[in-house]
Write a protein that holds these residues in place. Structure first.
Motif, PDB file in Angstrom:
ATOM      1  N   TYR B  75       0.606  -1.180   0.098  1.00  0.00           N
ATOM      2  CA  TYR B  75       0.036  -0.140   0.002  1.00  0.00           C
ATOM      3  C   TYR B  75       0.820   1.332   0.072  1.00  0.00           C
ATOM      4  O   TYR B  75       0.368   2.286  -0.513  1.00  0.00           O
ATOM      5  N   GLY B  76       2.135   1.211   0.476  1.00  0.00           N
ATOM      6  CA  GLY B  76       2.754   2.474   0.727  1.00  0.00           C
ATOM      7  C   GLY B  76       3.537   2.638  -0.850  1.00  0.00           C
ATOM      8  O   GLY B  76       3.432   3.966  -0.915  1.00  0.00           O
ATOM      9  N   ASP B  77       3.385   1.915  -1.811  1.00  0.00           N
ATOM     10  CA  ASP B  77       3.701   2.374  -3.216  1.00  0.00           C
ATOM     11  C   ASP B  77       2.519   2.584  -3.836  1.00  0.00           C
ATOM     12  O   ASP B  77       2.677   2.982  -4.933  1.00  0.00           O
ATOM     13  N   ALA B  78       1.228   2.381  -3.333  1.00  0.00           N
ATOM     14  CA  ALA B  78       0.044   2.579  -4.332  1.00  0.00           C
ATOM     15  C   ALA B  78      -0.316   3.967  -4.444  1.00  0.00           C
ATOM     16  O   ALA B  78       0.196   4.859  -3.742  1.00  0.00           O
ATOM     17  N   SER B  79      -0.995   4.329  -5.626  1.00  0.00           N
ATOM     18  CA  SER B  79      -1.138   5.823  -5.651  1.00  0.00           C
ATOM     19  C   SER B  79      -2.672   5.723  -6.494  1.00  0.00           C
ATOM     20  O   SER B  79      -2.943   4.407  -7.174  1.00  0.00           O
ATOM     21  N   TRP B  80      -3.417   6.848  -6.175  1.00  0.00           N
ATOM     22  CA  TRP B  80      -4.597   6.807  -6.960  1.00  0.00           C
ATOM     23  C   TRP B  80      -4.621   6.771  -8.373  1.00  0.00           C
ATOM     24  O   TRP B  80      -5.490   6.044  -9.008  1.00  0.00           O
ATOM     25  N   GLN B  81      -3.738   7.410  -8.962  1.00  0.00           N
ATOM     26  CA  GLN B  81      -3.305   7.547 -10.376  1.00  0.00           C
ATOM     27  C   GLN B  81      -3.322   5.971 -10.808  1.00  0.00           C
ATOM     28  O   GLN B  81      -3.676   5.713 -11.883  1.00  0.00           O
ATOM     29  N   VAL B 180      -0.782   4.023   4.901  1.00  0.00           N
ATOM     30  CA  VAL B 180      -1.422   5.036   4.090  1.00  0.00           C
ATOM     31  C   VAL B 180      -0.312   6.129   3.893  1.00  0.00           C
ATOM     32  O   VAL B 180       0.064   6.568   4.580  1.00  0.00           O
ATOM     33  N   SER B 181       0.154   6.052   2.693  1.00  0.00           N
ATOM     34  CA  SER B 181       1.061   7.208   2.221  1.00  0.00           C
ATOM     35  C   SER B 181       0.561   8.568   2.027  1.00  0.00           C
ATOM     36  O   SER B 181      -0.737   8.844   2.047  1.00  0.00           O
ATOM     37  N   SER B 182       1.251   9.568   2.142  1.00  0.00           N
ATOM     38  CA  SER B 182       0.642  11.107   2.211  1.00  0.00           C
ATOM     39  C   SER B 182       0.091  11.275   0.794  1.00  0.00           C
ATOM     40  O   SER B 182      -1.304  11.811   0.862  1.00  0.00           O
ATOM     41  N   ALA B 183       0.340  10.754  -0.383  1.00  0.00           N
ATOM     42  CA  ALA B 183      -0.235  10.789  -1.541  1.00  0.00           C
ATOM     43  C   ALA B 183      -1.349  10.407  -1.595  1.00  0.00           C
ATOM     44  O   ALA B 183      -2.540  10.852  -2.109  1.00  0.00           O
ATOM     45  N   LEU B 184      -1.588   9.078  -0.900  1.00  0.00           N
ATOM     46  CA  LEU B 184      -2.833   8.292  -0.921  1.00  0.00           C
ATOM     47  C   LEU B 184      -3.760   8.952  -0.057  1.00  0.00           C
ATOM     48  O   LEU B 184      -4.956   9.215  -0.686  1.00  0.00           O
ATOM     49  N   GLY B 185      -3.493   9.297   1.141  1.00  0.00           N
ATOM     50  CA  GLY B 185      -4.208  10.034   2.076  1.00  0.00           C
ATOM     51  C   GLY B 185      -4.744  11.453   1.376  1.00  0.00           C
ATOM     52  O   GLY B 185      -5.960  11.646   1.513  1.00  0.00           O
TER      53      GLY B 185
END
Lengths: 81, 272
Positions: B75-81, B180-185
Motif C-alpha cells: 500500500y505504501g507504493d500505491a497511488s490513486w493515479q 497510508v502514504s501521504s499521497a494516497l491520503g
C-alpha cells in the motif's frame, strides 16, 4: 427506541446474535466481550454516526464510553439530543 | 472456471482473478474492489457472487489493484493515479481476451471512489455498487480512527486530526498494518462521487445492507440517485436484509447480496 438501536448495532457489529438476549445495560463491553476490540469500537461508532446522522469526534469518546452497554447507550442518547 | 493471472499494467504486475463459464460470447462484469481490511473481509462474498454471476451467464474479472492483495508492491507504493490506470488496463485486457462488449461494473465500498475515472476512460455503462462510499475524506477519517481508538485505549493520545496532520506533512501513517502514504491520503481526502462526475448514460444501482432490512437507503446514496434520476438516468438504491459483510468480525457472505446483484444487472441489460 435508541436503546434498542444501540443494542442492535452492537449485536450486528460483534456478530453475537446468540448472546443478544443476555445483554443488559450493565454488561461490560471493553474488556468484557472478547470480540470488542478497537476495530469493533470503530465499527460501532461508524454505525452510530450513520444510523443517527451524527458526527462523533474522537475527543468525545474514551475507554469509559465503552465500559458497559449502559455507558454507551447514555453517550448515544446525549449525542442525539 | 477460475483463472488466476498476473498481467502487466504500465510496468506494474497485477493479480487478476477471472471467473467464466467457458463458452463465449458472454456478458461481463468488472469488479472494482474495496480497500484495506475490507478487501479481505469481502473475499468470500465476492467468490459467492462470482459463482452466482457465472451461473447467470457473466464472466467476472476481479483485479487486485497495485500494492494490494496479491499484486506486486504494498500500500505504501500505491497511488490513486496507478489504481485508475490499473482499472482501465484490466478492463482493456478483459475486453480483448476474448473480444467482448464493454463490461458492467460492480464497485464495492471505497472502490466506488474510482468509478468516475473509470467511466471517464471507458464511457458510461451499467454500475452496481455495494454499500458505496461516496466521500473519500470521511472514509479516510473512519480508517484513521482505527489507529486513534487503538492508541486511546492503550493510554495514548493520537487523534484523527493528529494523523491527518502527519499525512499533510508528507509522512505516511500506518493503520492496522496498512501503510497510508501521504499521497494516497491526499487522493482519498479529495475523492468524491457527485452525480456530475458520472457520464450521461450511466445506469446506477446501489445495494446497501442492514440487518433487519429497512426501507430508506443512506442519505448520501439517496441524494446521488435522486440527482442521477433528475437528469434522466436509471438510478436506484435498495436496502437488503443482510449483514454488513465488509465489516463484521466473522466473515459473512449473505446470498441475498449475490442474488440482488444479478437482478440489478439483468434489469439494466447489464454487460451487454
Amino acid at each position: 427506541m435508541s436503546d434498542e438501536t444501540v443494542k442492535r448495532i452492537l449485536v450486528q457489529v460483534l456478530g453475537i446474535e446468540d448472546r443478544a438476549n443476555a445483554l443488559t445495560q450493565n454488561t461490560p463491553l471493553l474488556g468484557g466481550i472478547p470480540e470488542f476490540d478497537s476495530m469493533a469500537v470503530v465499527s460501532v461508532l461508524t454505525a452510530v454516526e450513520e444510523e443517527f446522522g451524527v458526527v462523533i469526534d474522537d475527543d468525545e469518546v474514551d475507554a469509559e464510553t465503552f465500559e458497559t452497554l449502559g455507558t454507551l447507550t447514555r453517550f448515544v442518547n446525549r449525542k442525539i439530543q | 472456471m477460475l483463472d488466476a493471472k498476473f498481467i502487466d499494467s504500465d510496468g506494474r504486475r497485477l493479480f487478476v482473478l477471472r471467473r467464466h463459464g467457458g463458452d463465449s460470447p458472454r456478458k461481463r462484469v468488472l469488479v472494482v474492489p474495496p480497500l484495506f481490511e475490507e478487501l479481505n473481509r469481502c473475499r468470500r462474498m465476492l467468490a459467492l457472487c462470482g459463482r452466482v454471476l457465472v451461473a447467470a451467464g457473466y464472466d467476472v474479472v476481479l483485479p487486485d489493484l497495485s500494492g494490494t492483495g496479491d499484486s506486486a508492491g504494498g500500500y505504501g507504493d500505491a497511488s490513486w493515479q496507478a489504481w485508475a490506470a490499473d482499472l482501465a488496463n484490466v478492463d482493456a485486457w478483459a475486453a480483448a481476451n476474448p473480444p467482448q462488449a464493454p463490461a458492467a461494473v460492480l464497485c464495492v465500498r471505497a472502490g466506488t471512489l474510482l468509478l468516475p475515472r473509470l467511466l471517464a476512460s471507458r464511457g458510461p455503462g451499467v454500475v452496481v455498487a455495494w454499500q458505496p462510499v461516496l466521500d473519500g475524506g470521511l472514509y479516510l477519517q473512519q480508517f484513521l480512527r482505527l489507529r486513534a481508538m487503538a492508541s486511546k485505549f492503550a493510554g495514548g493520545s493520537e487523534t484523527v486530526k493528529d494523523l491527518l496532520a502527519v499525512l499533510e506533512r508528507g509522512e505516511a501513517v500506518e493503520v492496522a498494518g496498512y501503510e497510508v502514504s501521504s499521497a494516497l491520503g491526499a487522493a482519498l481526502s479529495e475523492a468524491r462521487v457527485p452525480a456530475d462526475a458520472l457520464p450521461a448514460g450511466t445506469s446506477f444501482a446501489a445495494l446497501e445492507c442492514r440487518s433487519g432490512g429497512g426501507d430508506a437507503a443512506s442519505a448520501p446514496v439517496r441524494r446521488l440517485c435522486d440527482a442521477l434520476a433528475a437528469r434522466g438516468e436509471a438510478a436506484s438504491a435498495t436496502v437488503l436484509d443482510a449483514e454488513q459483510f465488509w465489516a463484521t468480525q466473522e466473515i459473512a457472505a449473505p446470498a441475498v447480496v449475490a442474488d440482488a446483484t444479478v437482478r440489478a444487472l439483468e434489469a439494466r441489460g447489464g454487460g451487454t
